[in-house]
Design an enzyme around this catalytic site. Sequence first.
Site, PDB file in Angstrom:
ATOM      1  CG  LEU A   1     -14.861  -5.180 -12.743  1.00  0.00           C
ATOM      2  CD1 LEU A   1     -14.170  -6.142 -11.803  1.00  0.00           C
ATOM      3  CD2 LEU A   1     -16.161  -5.779 -13.242  1.00  0.00           C
TER       4      LEU A   1
ATOM      5  CE  LYS B   1     -11.258   7.968 -15.369  1.00  0.00           C
ATOM      6  NZ  LYS B   1     -12.118   8.586 -16.362  1.00  0.00           N
TER       7      LYS B   1
ATOM      8  CE  LYS C   1     -14.048   4.769  -8.953  1.00  0.00           C
ATOM      9  NZ  LYS C   1     -13.969   3.917 -10.116  1.00  0.00           N
TER      10      LYS C   1
HETATM   11  P1  NAD Z   1     -21.463   0.450 -13.701  1.00  0.00           P
HETATM   12  O1  NAD Z   1     -21.725   0.384 -12.239  1.00  0.00           O
HETATM   13  O2  NAD Z   1     -22.534   0.895 -14.637  1.00  0.00           O
HETATM   14  O3  NAD Z   1     -20.940  -1.000 -14.237  1.00  0.00           O
HETATM   15  C1  NAD Z   1     -20.111  -1.860 -13.523  1.00  0.00           C
HETATM   16  C2  NAD Z   1     -20.564  -3.287 -13.804  1.00  0.00           C
HETATM   17  O4  NAD Z   1     -19.660  -4.195 -13.183  1.00  0.00           O
HETATM   18  C3  NAD Z   1     -21.955  -3.600 -13.220  1.00  0.00           C
HETATM   19  O5  NAD Z   1     -22.781  -4.096 -14.260  1.00  0.00           O
HETATM   20  C4  NAD Z   1     -21.678  -4.643 -12.143  1.00  0.00           C
HETATM   21  O6  NAD Z   1     -22.729  -5.596 -12.005  1.00  0.00           O
HETATM   22  C5  NAD Z   1     -20.407  -5.299 -12.687  1.00  0.00           C
HETATM   23  N1  NAD Z   1     -19.604  -5.984 -11.686  1.00  0.00           N
HETATM   24  C6  NAD Z   1     -19.197  -5.548 -10.474  1.00  0.00           C
HETATM   25  N2  NAD Z   1     -18.398  -6.460  -9.882  1.00  0.00           N
HETATM   26  C7  NAD Z   1     -18.300  -7.496 -10.745  1.00  0.00           C
HETATM   27  C8  NAD Z   1     -17.603  -8.744 -10.714  1.00  0.00           C
HETATM   28  N3  NAD Z   1     -16.835  -9.105  -9.673  1.00  0.00           N
HETATM   29  N4  NAD Z   1     -17.736  -9.578 -11.775  1.00  0.00           N
HETATM   30  C9  NAD Z   1     -18.505  -9.230 -12.825  1.00  0.00           C
HETATM   31  N5  NAD Z   1     -19.177  -8.054 -12.924  1.00  0.00           N
HETATM   32  C10 NAD Z   1     -19.066  -7.208 -11.894  1.00  0.00           C
HETATM   33  O7  NAD Z   1     -20.165   1.360 -13.857  1.00  0.00           O
HETATM   34  P2  NAD Z   1     -19.675   2.146 -15.160  1.00  0.00           P
HETATM   35  O8  NAD Z   1     -20.306   3.495 -15.211  1.00  0.00           O
HETATM   36  O9  NAD Z   1     -19.746   1.227 -16.330  1.00  0.00           O
HETATM   37  O10 NAD Z   1     -18.130   2.377 -14.752  1.00  0.00           O
HETATM   38  C11 NAD Z   1     -17.184   1.321 -14.773  1.00  0.00           C
HETATM   39  C12 NAD Z   1     -15.806   1.898 -14.547  1.00  0.00           C
HETATM   40  O11 NAD Z   1     -15.515   2.872 -15.552  1.00  0.00           O
HETATM   41  C13 NAD Z   1     -15.640   2.626 -13.192  1.00  0.00           C
HETATM   42  O12 NAD Z   1     -14.373   2.329 -12.675  1.00  0.00           O
HETATM   43  C14 NAD Z   1     -15.761   4.094 -13.579  1.00  0.00           C
HETATM   44  O13 NAD Z   1     -15.060   4.919 -12.660  1.00  0.00           O
HETATM   45  C15 NAD Z   1     -15.128   4.095 -14.956  1.00  0.00           C
HETATM   46  N6  NAD Z   1     -15.597   5.163 -15.857  1.00  0.00           N
HETATM   47  C16 NAD Z   1     -16.925   5.419 -16.000  1.00  0.00           C
HETATM   48  C17 NAD Z   1     -17.330   6.421 -16.898  1.00  0.00           C
HETATM   49  C18 NAD Z   1     -18.798   6.730 -17.099  1.00  0.00           C
HETATM   50  O14 NAD Z   1     -19.088   7.755 -17.761  1.00  0.00           O
HETATM   51  N7  NAD Z   1     -19.717   5.917 -16.605  1.00  0.00           N
HETATM   52  C19 NAD Z   1     -16.385   7.145 -17.627  1.00  0.00           C
HETATM   53  C20 NAD Z   1     -15.036   6.824 -17.478  1.00  0.00           C
HETATM   54  C21 NAD Z   1     -14.641   5.820 -16.598  1.00  0.00           C
END
Ligand code: NAD
Length: 299
Positions: free
Chosen positions: A64, A170, A245
């Site tokens: 999330l 992280k 964030k």
């Molecule tokens: P994103 O916003 O693309 O995806 C998050 C998903 O969670 C969305 O589809 C949203 O609808 C869903 N969501 C939110 N609340 C919810 C709930 N209560 N129940 C069900 N679904 C819910 O984000 P992302 O880029 O996939 O990143 C996710 C996590 O990974 C973050 O914490 C981010 O910091 C971490 N991260 C991201 C990357 C990257 O390159 N994108 C790399 C490493 C870590």
Amino acid sequence: MKENILFIGLGNMGYPMSKKLIQQFGKLQGFDLNSQIKEEFEKSGGKWIQDLSSLQADVVFSMLPGAQEVKKLYLEEQKLLSVLKKGTLIVDCSTCDSQSVCDVFKKAKKKGLLFLSAPVSGGTKGAEKGTLTFMVGGDKKDFDLAKKYLKAMGKNIFYAGGVGDGQSVKICNNMLLAIHMVGTCEAFALGQALGLKPEVLSKIMKASSGQNWSLENYNPCPDLMPFVPSSNNYEGGFSVRLMLKDLQLAQKAMKETNQNLNLGSKVFEIYKKHFEEGFSNKDFSHVFQKINKKEKSNL
Ligand code: NAD
């Protein structure tokens, strides 16, 4: 496979991670608040769950945006901790502050659930290739149980220690990522101002001491590298919003530990400004467009 695995949060990271679990274990249930992903998830072989209140799961993954959503899911709105049966293994992979995951961990334990906090590194490309790095915090015996699932999605699976320790690693990692991304953007801005072609600069720096992950895997200059956000109008990837964030989490950690770190604070200001200027959903390498502008901003 007997176990029922559920993946919650099928966004930029969660969706490609879920596909790796489907490939490895043959089946997977999935849920996201955004139902637009349903069709694609089902095409990939997943089973969409409409309602979390009657789910059947032995293992739950969540990916999330951050701590707020994690608390909403497990404790507040969907109250998942009260829905899951005793002994369920929960692996939350979202990047959060350590305190929040400690809170969820304590409440999960009280209910007889196993909870690991396992943030990742490697970006969407790592998620697609199954080469993510996992930094796992929680009980070691639960980590050992989770390894077989994590191995389906990652190449480097690290046990960091207690439940908040994976998040601490992280936060340090992403502060460094922001610093070398901004540093790489500045090197390209200066190089181009000196009349160098970005591809020449890139080739030489990659073989020199300026080498770093952003330069190697995620070049911020458009069209230098295929399949990176800068070559796709800075869409997808790791959003400015999520990088901000993480830098906020680093700022909070600095305050709590009485650390005054100049570059960590500087990149926080840079991303805060970029966010406020309306680029929250662009990939974090989009900051190059600002840094490379002829008229210098007050970043
Ligand atoms: P994103 O916003 O693309 O995806 C998050 C998903 O969670 C969305 O589809 C949203 O609808 C869903 N969501 C939110 N609340 C919810 C709930 N209560 N129940 C069900 N679904 C819910 O984000 P992302 O880029 O996939 O990143 C996710 C996590 O990974 C973050 O914490 C981010 O910091 C971490 N991260 C991201 C990357 C990257 O390159 N994108 C790399 C490493 C870590």
